[in-house]
Motif scaffolding. Sequence first.
Motif, short mmCIF file in Angstrom:
data_model
loop_
_atom_site.label_atom_id
_atom_site.label_comp_id
_atom_site.label_asym_id
_atom_site.label_seq_id
_atom_site.Cartn_x
_atom_site.Cartn_y
_atom_site.Cartn_z
N ASP A 74 19.19 2.13 80.42
CA ASP A 74 20.51 2.31 79.79
C ASP A 74 21.59 1.48 80.46
O ASP A 74 22.59 1.13 79.83
CB ASP A 74 20.94 3.78 79.85
CG ASP A 74 20.00 4.70 79.11
OD1 ASP A 74 19.41 4.27 78.10
OD2 ASP A 74 19.86 5.87 79.54
N GLY A 75 21.43 1.21 81.75
CA GLY A 75 22.44 0.45 82.47
C GLY A 75 21.93 0.06 83.85
O GLY A 75 20.95 0.62 84.34
N TYR A 76 22.62 -0.90 84.45
CA TYR A 76 22.25 -1.34 85.80
C TYR A 76 23.50 -1.81 86.52
O TYR A 76 24.50 -2.14 85.91
CB TYR A 76 21.19 -2.45 85.76
CG TYR A 76 21.68 -3.73 85.15
CD1 TYR A 76 22.19 -4.76 85.96
CD2 TYR A 76 21.69 -3.93 83.78
CE1 TYR A 76 22.66 -5.93 85.41
CE2 TYR A 76 22.16 -5.08 83.22
CZ TYR A 76 22.65 -6.09 84.04
OH TYR A 76 23.13 -7.25 83.49
N ASP A 78 25.84 -1.48 90.51
CA ASP A 78 26.31 -0.51 91.51
C ASP A 78 25.16 0.04 92.34
O ASP A 78 25.12 1.22 92.67
CB ASP A 78 27.09 0.61 90.82
CG ASP A 78 27.99 1.37 91.78
OD1 ASP A 78 28.35 0.81 92.83
OD2 ASP A 78 28.30 2.54 91.49
N PHE A 97 20.27 2.09 88.70
CA PHE A 97 20.01 1.99 87.27
C PHE A 97 20.32 3.33 86.61
O PHE A 97 20.38 4.37 87.27
CB PHE A 97 18.53 1.64 87.03
CG PHE A 97 18.17 0.32 87.62
CD1 PHE A 97 18.31 -0.84 86.88
CD2 PHE A 97 17.73 0.22 88.93
CE1 PHE A 97 18.01 -2.07 87.44
CE2 PHE A 97 17.44 -1.01 89.50
CZ PHE A 97 17.58 -2.16 88.75
N ARG A 98 20.48 3.29 85.29
CA ARG A 98 20.56 4.51 84.50
C ARG A 98 19.39 4.47 83.53
O ARG A 98 19.27 3.56 82.72
CB ARG A 98 21.90 4.60 83.75
CG ARG A 98 22.18 6.00 83.24
CD ARG A 98 23.60 6.18 82.67
NE ARG A 98 23.89 5.23 81.61
CZ ARG A 98 24.69 4.15 81.71
NH1 ARG A 98 25.30 3.92 82.86
NH2 ARG A 98 24.89 3.36 80.70
N LYS A 151 21.01 8.69 86.54
CA LYS A 151 21.32 7.63 87.51
C LYS A 151 20.25 7.62 88.58
O LYS A 151 19.93 8.66 89.17
CB LYS A 151 22.69 7.85 88.14
CG LYS A 151 23.03 6.78 89.15
CD LYS A 151 24.48 6.43 89.13
CE LYS A 151 24.90 5.49 90.22
NZ LYS A 151 24.31 4.20 90.23
N GLY A 177 19.29 -8.29 85.24
CA GLY A 177 19.89 -7.95 83.95
C GLY A 177 19.03 -8.41 82.79
O GLY A 177 18.79 -7.65 81.84
N ARG A 209 17.03 -6.01 79.98
CA ARG A 209 17.22 -6.18 78.54
C ARG A 209 15.91 -6.54 77.84
O ARG A 209 15.60 -6.00 76.77
CB ARG A 209 18.28 -7.25 78.26
CG ARG A 209 19.69 -6.81 78.67
CD ARG A 209 20.73 -7.83 78.27
NE ARG A 209 20.56 -9.13 78.90
CZ ARG A 209 21.04 -9.47 80.09
NH1 ARG A 209 21.72 -8.60 80.81
NH2 ARG A 209 20.84 -10.68 80.57
N ASN A 239 13.68 -3.52 77.48
CA ASN A 239 14.10 -2.66 76.38
C ASN A 239 13.63 -3.20 75.03
O ASN A 239 13.11 -2.45 74.20
CB ASN A 239 15.62 -2.51 76.37
CG ASN A 239 16.12 -1.64 77.50
OD1 ASN A 239 15.36 -0.94 78.17
ND2 ASN A 239 17.43 -1.67 77.72
#
Length: 134
Positions: free
Chosen positions: A24-26, A28, A31-32, A37, A110, A114, A117
Amino acid sequence: MVDKFQSGGVHMELQGEEDLLLVDGYGDGGFRLQGVKVAGSVVVLEDGFHPVKATSLLDLAEDDFVSVLAAPNKPEFILIGTGERMNLLPATLRKYLEEKGYPYELMDTGAAARTFNVLRMEDRRVAALLLAVS
């Protein structure tokens, strides 16, 4: 979706297509995944994820690929997210993966997230080893 902790990772039993494990995200430093998290680097498989000790490409070791090699459904190939920029694997790891018969693709983290996914939405058997980025 039911989460089960196994061997230092999380195994997910998918109940339907809406449960597809995606990144879902990366950023910081983590990852999510499925809204959770996760700090640090990870291996993401079609049915769960596992922590990776490595924080950089130079720290990456054979042990970091154990969960991929032990996956019940052998992935077609491994996406390796090498951090903020695409870099080459050390020769020892290239040789190790080639000897094990695992094709791999290198890209920045990144792009690897992607690509993972997209391939999972196409129902492809793929694994991703993603090094965390800031």
